[in-house]
Design a protein around this motif. Structure first.
Motif, short mmCIF file in Angstrom:
data_model
loop_
_atom_site.label_atom_id
_atom_site.label_comp_id
_atom_site.label_asym_id
_atom_site.label_seq_id
_atom_site.Cartn_x
_atom_site.Cartn_y
_atom_site.Cartn_z
N HIS A 108 0.83 -1.21 0.00
CA HIS A 108 0.00 0.00 0.00
C HIS A 108 0.86 1.26 0.00
O HIS A 108 0.55 2.23 -0.71
CB HIS A 108 -0.94 0.00 1.21
N LEU A 109 1.92 1.27 0.78
CA LEU A 109 2.79 2.44 0.80
C LEU A 109 3.40 2.69 -0.58
O LEU A 109 3.48 3.83 -1.04
CB LEU A 109 3.90 2.26 1.84
N ALA A 110 3.82 1.62 -1.23
CA ALA A 110 4.45 1.76 -2.55
C ALA A 110 3.48 2.29 -3.60
O ALA A 110 3.91 2.89 -4.59
CB ALA A 110 5.01 0.41 -2.99
N ASP A 111 2.18 2.10 -3.37
CA ASP A 111 1.18 2.54 -4.35
C ASP A 111 0.82 4.01 -4.21
O ASP A 111 0.21 4.59 -5.11
CB ASP A 111 -0.11 1.70 -4.20
N PHE A 112 1.20 4.64 -3.10
CA PHE A 112 0.73 6.00 -2.84
C PHE A 112 1.17 7.01 -3.91
O PHE A 112 0.34 7.80 -4.39
CB PHE A 112 1.18 6.46 -1.45
N PRO A 113 2.44 7.05 -4.33
CA PRO A 113 2.81 8.03 -5.35
C PRO A 113 2.02 7.88 -6.65
O PRO A 113 1.59 8.88 -7.24
CB PRO A 113 4.31 7.75 -5.57
N ALA A 114 1.82 6.63 -7.08
CA ALA A 114 1.06 6.41 -8.31
C ALA A 114 -0.40 6.81 -8.14
O ALA A 114 -1.01 7.41 -9.04
CB ALA A 114 1.16 4.95 -8.74
#
Length: 551
Positions: free
Chosen positions: A474-480
């Motif tokens: 979930h953290l990795a998806d935030f910028p996208a």
């Protein structure tokens, strides 16, 4: 720090150039690296083989195999496999998975931000209420959406200006004047007929009383009444917007378009363009030449301009002020103005893009208490005001609720739900997740800065539990997700993201201990907790909502 998903796409594109050198940028632009629906299918999946197969008339599975063979070793990818019709599934190394935590802590409040806007100047016009009464719930939805969209675009590198356009001219203002005059006469004990199109509600009586207190003998001076009433309502609207946490960079008066001669100059330029004609004593614009379903009257036979003419003049000012992109947040009742305004701008041949301005149109909001619809406010007389909602449930709940649905969908605002302190209340659920983050840090006697300073000595690869893996994704998806929300002018993507992240954290909080005896594991888990807290803060900031330390 570079975005991992972007690096993976570049890594894949390098292999694609070997396998299919004839694939140009127009083909490759459709190739995406995204999350598969099931975690078992990898950390990321790429559709390159299917895209290339359609464009180049080749077998997708064969292309996928050739692409897989051409991929060089990557420090981020542990393995890759072909699935389905030709998807290439990528499985990251544990070091790559946990690298997102390091990125969150290093970037802090800037995590999720990008530079795709490259400084492009954007003007966002929203609320723009007639100064004829208090702000209603529809204006509140515009305020929540417009302010969030402004935050989103700013986060992606756009130079954003917020503007409020005051419709302080026309028949509605005249009706306001007649309403205040009638109430003023009533307050003096005189019997008068209230205007048929007048404005009801206690606020008109309040304005009339204030006017009498200051101008006792000037009830019939319409210009004086107009100035006083408009100023009073502008002040009230500004007060409500301040309570809502919304500020504007500039206010533009419709009346100034007439006093500055801009409306008349725009009409003259449209006539000179050759796209107008006269019929039945009226002046028309051939808007059908620019995609409208029928031609439109610009100046009526009585000499008055129709409402879209000052709108065209106003949008010329936006272009002349250097705003290469303009976005209007309005109700769906303004749908008919889109084609007319754009047609007027195109007819002038100023080089303005055909889709200028862009529109975000929102549907109505229904306010419910229990099983009953709340339709009116005593003070407004005929509708629910923004102030009513803020007073009932608080600013944060109003902003979250009014942002959490796609703008073009109707929305039911449940007052009982917005007031509740339960998992079902989305804003409470998200804010409570942040409060839990802060509670963990208080128990550990640590701060965000304390945890960040220990980052070089923290072994994040210890984060292998199921809830930890889910949080890392979930953290990795935030910028996208931030980039998509900005591109689509859709703050509801962020409310949905925050609800999912909060849900994963609540699950983690209930399933695992953070302050364990193992010092390395304790440090790793506290670092993940801080990363979640920072991301919650950043997402809530986009929506203009507080991230509380305690609840």
């Amino acid at each position: 720090m570079n975005d991992l998903r972007t690096e993976l796409r570049e890594w894949l594109l390098a292999a694609i150039k070997q396998v299919a050198p004839e694939a140009d940028d127009s083909i490759c632009s459709s190739i995406v690296v995204e999350r598969p629906k099931q975690a078992a299918h990898g950390d990321y999946a790429c559709n390159a083989a299917m895209v290339l197969a359609r464009a180049l008339k080749r077998n997708p599975r064969e292309l996928a195999q050739q692409l897989q063979n051409a991929l060089p070793p990557s420090p981020h990818v542990e393995r890759h496999e072909i699935a389905g019709a030709g998807f290439l599934n990528l499985f990251l190394t544990q070091a790559a998975r946990v690298s997102i935590v390091r990125r969150v802590l290093e970037e802090g409040a800037a995590f999720g931000h990008g530079q795709s806007g490259n400084g492009q100047r954007v003007i966002i016009e929203f609320v723009s209420a007639n100064p004829t009464g208090p702000l209603h719930v529809g204006h509140g939805r515009q305020a929540a959406l417009g302010d969030a969209i402004a935050h989103l675009l700013s986060s992606q590198g756009f130079a954003v200006s917020r503007e409020f356009y005051y419709n302080d001219a026309g028949q509605q203002i005249h009706n306001l004047v007649l309403s205040v005059q009638a109430r003023a006469h009533e307050l003096r004990g005189e019997t008068v007929a209230f205007p048929e199109s007048g404005y009801q509600g206690d606020y008109i009586r309040e304005i009339a009383q204030s006017y009498l207190d200051q101008n006792a003998g000037a009830i019939d001076d319409q210009d004086s009444v107009r100035r006083f009433a408009v100023a009073a309502l502008r002040q009230e609207q500004d007060t409500d917007l301040k309570a809502f946490g919304v500020c504007f960079d500039h206010y533009y008066l419709e009346s100034s378009l007439y006093t500055d001669g801009r409306v008349e100059a725009t009409v003259q330029k449209l006539v000179a363009s050759g796209h107008t004609f006269e019929q039945d004593g009226a002046l028309w614009l051939r808007t059908t030449h620019f995609g409208d379903d029928k031609d439109r009257v610009m100046r009526k036979a009585d000499g008055h301009y129709t409402y879209f003419v000052p709108d065209v003049a106003y949008h010329i000012t936006k272009w002349e002020r250097g705003f290469t992109q303009a976005i209007n947040i309005q109700g769906t009742d303004h749908h008919g103005t889109i084609a007319r305004v754009r047609a007027g701008l195109q007819a002038l041949n100023l080089g303005i893009p055909k889709d200028y301005p862009a529109y975000v149109l929102h549907k109505m909001v229904t306010v419910m208490r229990g099983d009953e619809e709340v339709k009116i406010s005593k003070r407004a007389g005929s509708y629910v005001t923004v102030r009513d909602l803020i007073d009932e449930v608080g600013r944060d709940a109003v902003r979250f609720f009014l942002s959490m649905r796609k703008a073009d969908t109707e929305f039911v605002f449940d007052l009982d739900l917005a007031r509740s302190q339960a998992e079902e209340n989305p804003v409470f659920y998200v804010q409570y997740a942040h409060a839990r983050v802060m509670s963990v840090l208080r128990q550990a006697q640590q701060s965000f800065d304390d945890v960040a300073s220990a980052l070089p000595a923290t072994d994040l690869t210890l984060l292998t539990r199921p809830h930890e893996e889910a949080l890392l994704r979930h953290l990795a998806d935030f910028p996208a997700d931030m980039a998509v929300a900005a591109r689509e002018l859709a703050p509801h993507h962020i409310t949905a993201y925050l609800r999912e992240l909060a849900g994963e954290f609540h699950g983690y909080y209930n399933a695992e201990r953070f302050l364990v005896d193992d010092a390395q594991l304790r440090r790793a888990r506290l670092t993940l907790v801080v990363a979640v807290g920072q991301t919650l803060r950043n997402g809530l900031a986009v929506l203009g909502i507080e991230a509380p330390d305690e609840m």
